[in-house]
Scaffold this motif. Sequence first.
Motif, PDB file in Angstrom:
ATOM      1  N   UNK A 232       0.813  -1.249   0.136  1.00 37.93           N
ATOM      2  CA  UNK A 232       0.124  -0.180   0.090  1.00 37.93           C
ATOM      3  C   UNK A 232       0.809   1.046  -0.122  1.00 37.93           C
ATOM      4  N   UNK A 233       0.781   1.952  -1.001  1.00 37.69           N
ATOM      5  CA  UNK A 233       1.797   2.999  -1.160  1.00 37.69           C
ATOM      6  C   UNK A 233       0.829   4.342  -1.190  1.00 37.69           C
ATOM      7  N   UNK A 234       1.316   5.512  -0.615  1.00 37.54           N
ATOM      8  CA  UNK A 234       0.437   6.709  -0.386  1.00 37.54           C
ATOM      9  C   UNK A 234       1.625   7.738  -0.756  1.00 37.54           C
ATOM     10  N   UNK A 235       0.991   8.750  -1.471  1.00 31.01           N
ATOM     11  CA  UNK A 235       1.818   9.921  -2.236  1.00 31.01           C
ATOM     12  C   UNK A 235       0.937  11.377  -1.427  1.00 31.01           C
ATOM     13  N   UNK A 236       1.577  12.339  -1.053  1.00 33.27           N
ATOM     14  CA  UNK A 236       0.919  13.368  -0.665  1.00 33.27           C
ATOM     15  C   UNK A 236       1.285  14.490  -1.200  1.00 33.27           C
ATOM     16  N   UNK A 237       0.588  15.390  -2.119  1.00 32.61           N
ATOM     17  CA  UNK A 237       1.082  16.595  -2.747  1.00 32.61           C
ATOM     18  C   UNK A 237       0.232  17.789  -2.342  1.00 32.61           C
ATOM     19  N   UNK A 238       0.516  18.920  -2.833  1.00 29.14           N
ATOM     20  CA  UNK A 238      -0.298  19.995  -2.492  1.00 29.14           C
ATOM     21  C   UNK A 238      -1.921  20.003  -2.641  1.00 29.14           C
ATOM     22  N   UNK A 239      -2.239  19.135  -3.497  1.00 23.26           N
ATOM     23  CA  UNK A 239      -3.899  18.878  -4.019  1.00 23.26           C
ATOM     24  C   UNK A 239      -4.232  17.816  -3.451  1.00 23.26           C
ATOM     25  N   UNK A 240      -3.754  16.496  -2.991  1.00 27.72           N
ATOM     26  CA  UNK A 240      -4.667  15.353  -2.647  1.00 27.72           C
ATOM     27  C   UNK A 240      -3.756  14.311  -2.263  1.00 27.72           C
ATOM     28  N   UNK A 241      -4.282  13.373  -1.348  1.00 28.49           N
ATOM     29  CA  UNK A 241      -3.794  12.199  -0.950  1.00 28.49           C
ATOM     30  C   UNK A 241      -4.010  11.185  -2.011  1.00 28.49           C
ATOM     31  N   UNK A 242      -2.853  10.503  -2.522  1.00 25.44           N
ATOM     32  CA  UNK A 242      -3.144   9.374  -3.638  1.00 25.44           C
ATOM     33  C   UNK A 242      -2.655   8.177  -3.053  1.00 25.44           C
ATOM     34  N   UNK A 243      -3.480   7.195  -3.010  1.00 28.46           N
ATOM     35  CA  UNK A 243      -3.089   5.883  -2.527  1.00 28.46           C
ATOM     36  C   UNK A 243      -3.293   4.659  -3.451  1.00 28.46           C
ATOM     37  N   UNK A 244      -2.324   3.659  -3.482  1.00 33.60           N
ATOM     38  CA  UNK A 244      -2.448   2.434  -4.724  1.00 33.60           C
ATOM     39  C   UNK A 244      -2.153   1.241  -3.792  1.00 33.60           C
ATOM     40  N   UNK A 245      -2.728   0.223  -4.304  1.00 34.07           N
ATOM     41  CA  UNK A 245      -2.380  -1.012  -3.871  1.00 34.07           C
ATOM     42  C   UNK A 245      -1.779  -1.649  -5.158  1.00 34.07           C
ATOM     43  N   UNK A 246      -0.403  -2.183  -4.545  1.00 27.97           N
ATOM     44  CA  UNK A 246       0.566  -2.487  -5.962  1.00 27.97           C
ATOM     45  C   UNK A 246       0.703  -3.935  -5.940  1.00 27.97           C
ATOM     46  N   UNK A 247       0.686  -4.569  -6.831  1.00 25.22           N
ATOM     47  CA  UNK A 247       0.992  -6.097  -6.740  1.00 25.22           C
ATOM     48  C   UNK A 247       2.483  -6.194  -7.028  1.00 25.22           C
ATOM     49  N   UNK A 248       3.230  -6.725  -5.945  1.00 24.02           N
ATOM     50  CA  UNK A 248       4.596  -6.591  -5.569  1.00 24.02           C
ATOM     51  C   UNK A 248       5.347  -7.152  -6.771  1.00 24.02           C
ATOM     52  N   UNK A 249       4.842  -8.297  -7.383  1.00 21.13           N
ATOM     53  CA  UNK A 249       5.542  -9.149  -8.403  1.00 21.13           C
ATOM     54  C   UNK A 249       6.090  -8.358  -9.565  1.00 21.13           C
ATOM     55  N   UNK A 250       5.177  -7.554 -10.175  1.00 24.32           N
ATOM     56  CA  UNK A 250       5.090  -6.982 -11.315  1.00 24.32           C
ATOM     57  C   UNK A 250       4.863  -5.364 -11.324  1.00 24.32           C
TER      58      UNK A 250
END
Length: 617
Positions: A232-250
Motif C-alpha cells: 500500500x503506497x501513499x503519496x501526498x502533494x499540495x492537492x490530494x492524497x493518492x493511495x495505491x495497492x501495488x501487486x509486488x511481483x510486477x
Amino acid sequence: MLGRGSELRSTAIAPKEIRAQLARILETRDFADYPRSAALLRYVVEETLAGRGAEIKEATIGVEVFGREPGYDSKSDSVVRTQARRVREKLGQYYSSVSEADRIRVEIPKGGYAPEFAIIAGASPKQKRIRPVSLLAAAVAVLAAIVLTLAWRREPGRGERLPAIAVLPFADRDPAHAHGALGFGLAEDLVRDFSRVRGLRVHATPAAGQLSAEARSDYPALSRRLQVDALVDGQMDGSAIRVSLIQASDSSVLWADRFAFDEPAGEIERRIEENVARALGRTLPARASTHPENPQAHDLYFAARALWATRDADKIREAIRMYQQALAIDPDYALAYMGIADAYALMVANSQIEPKTGLPLGEAAARKALALDPSLAEAHAALGLIDGLENHPKECESEYLRAIDLNPSYDRAYARLGTYRFAQGDFPAAERLLRESERLNPYEMSLPLIRAELYYYWRRYQDSQDLIREVQKADPQNATAFQLMARDLFAEHHYEQALEFARRAAALNSVLESELIAPLQATGHTAEAARLLDRLLRVEGDEATNAYGLSLLYAKLNNREKALAELEIAVRDHVPDIESARWDPALDLIRGDARYKAAIAKLDENPPAKIASRAAP
C-alpha cells in the motif's frame, strides 16, 4: 506441483536457504495460528544451524521453548513430546503438496529433536521474470494478476500460505512538507487495522527516512525485502492524497484512489481499508470500539504520534501535551490514552524521566486505554514495558504476548519482549524474538544492533560482527555499529583493530570518546589514554559515567581494585544495566574474586526495581 518424497539428501545447503524455507513454513496457518509449534520448530532449526544440533534434548527444549523450570521432570511432563509429534504432523501436511518455491524439505525424525534438511529433487530457483514485449504476453500478465487476486479471495486452508502486505510510509511531496504528521498517522493506523483482518499478514512500515526515492519506487525489491505480496503506497502533494495497492511481483496496480485533505482522516482510513480488503478478497472485522472518532482529536493524535516517534525527550513531552489536548476534546479517546502510556513508558526506559514519576502515569493511561478499547496491541505493549521496568516478569510477558496475539505484525512487541528477555539473561529466547522483529521490520537498523549486543554478552563475537557489517552496509555512518565492533574486537584481544573502530565511533559521536581509553592503553598509547580518562572523571551531573560504566572500564584497564569498588557502588545504587554484570565479558578479570561474587549475590537478593530495557525500541 512437485511429487511428495522426491528428494536428494544434502549436507551442503546454505543456512540462508534453510531459513528462507523455515520462514515459508512458519507463515502457513498450521504454524502461524499455533505459536507453540512455531516456537519449537524455529528453535530446533536455529540451534542446528548454529552447530548445536547434537545438544538438542527434550529437557533443554522444555526450558528454552516452553518455559519449564530447569531440572523439571520431563518424564511426567510430556509437553515437548506432544508438541514435537504435532510439528512432525504439520510438516508432513505441508510437504504433501509443495509449491515450486519449496526447494528444501525440513523434517524432525522420530527418536530425536534435531531436524534434517534435504533438497527436493527437481526443484530449482525461480527464473527471472521477462518483461512482456507482445500483446499476448501482456494478456498473460493480466490473466496472472486476475488469478492471483482470485487465489487471494479463497479463505486459506490449513497448510496454505497467507497473503502478506506492507504499508509504505506516506510520502510528503508538498514543497512545504506540511503533511508529515498526517502521513505518519495514516500509515500507522492502517497497519493496526489491517492486522485485525483474518487471513492476511501485515508487515511493519519502514520509517520514511529509511527509504530513498529510488528504493521506494522499486516495488519488486521492496516486496522481496519485506517478504510481502502487495504494497500500500501513499503519496501526498499540495492537492490530494493518492493511495495505491501495488501487486509486488510486477508493480501492477490492483486499486488506486485519491482523497481530499479536507476529508476527516478516519473516513480516509475507512475507505482505504475497505477497498484494499475488497481487492484482496478479505473482509474487515467490526471495530472493537464503537466510540465515534472526533476529527480534531484524531489530528492531534497524529501530530503527537509523529513527535513520539523521534524518541527525543522534549518532543515526547510535547506529544504528551497534545494527547492531553485531544482528551480535553474527547475524554473517551482510547488512542490518546495509549499514546500517553507509550510515551511515559519509553521515557522511563530511556532514562528521560524518573521511574517513580513516569511509571504510575503510564500504567494508569494504559489501563484506561484498554478499558475503552481492549483490542489495542500498543496499549498492551506499553503495559508490558512498564511491567518489565517494574520487574514484574509474569505480567510483562503476558502483556507482550497479548499484544502479539492481537497484532502478530507488531514488530515493537517482539523487540521489547526480546530486550526484556535479554536483560534477564535468557539469551536463546531473546534471540528468537529479536529475529522475528527484524523479519517484520528489516529496515530498522537498531534491531540487528540489539541482537549484536546480545551476541557480545553471549560471547558469539563472530555472529555479532557479521550482523554489524550488515548494518554498516545499509548505514555506513552508524556510530553505535562502530562502538559495538570495537567492543567485540577488544574482547577478542584484537586491540589495534578495536582502536581503529573506537576512533571512528568517537568521530561520529563525541559522546563515545570514552570507548577509546581501553584500546589506547592496550596498544601502548598510555599518555593519551590517561588524558581521556582524566577528562572522563571530571564530568559531573547527568553527563557523568555511572559506577557500572567505570567498573567495566577499570576492568578493561586491568585495575582490579577500582573495578571491584565501582561494581559494589553500582550494585548498591542499582544503576542502569547493572544486571548485565552477571555476564559481561569485560568483567572476566574480577569474576573469580570473592567481592565480585558477593556483589552479584546482593544483586540476586535485591534485584533493581527498574530493569534496564537497552533503549527500548
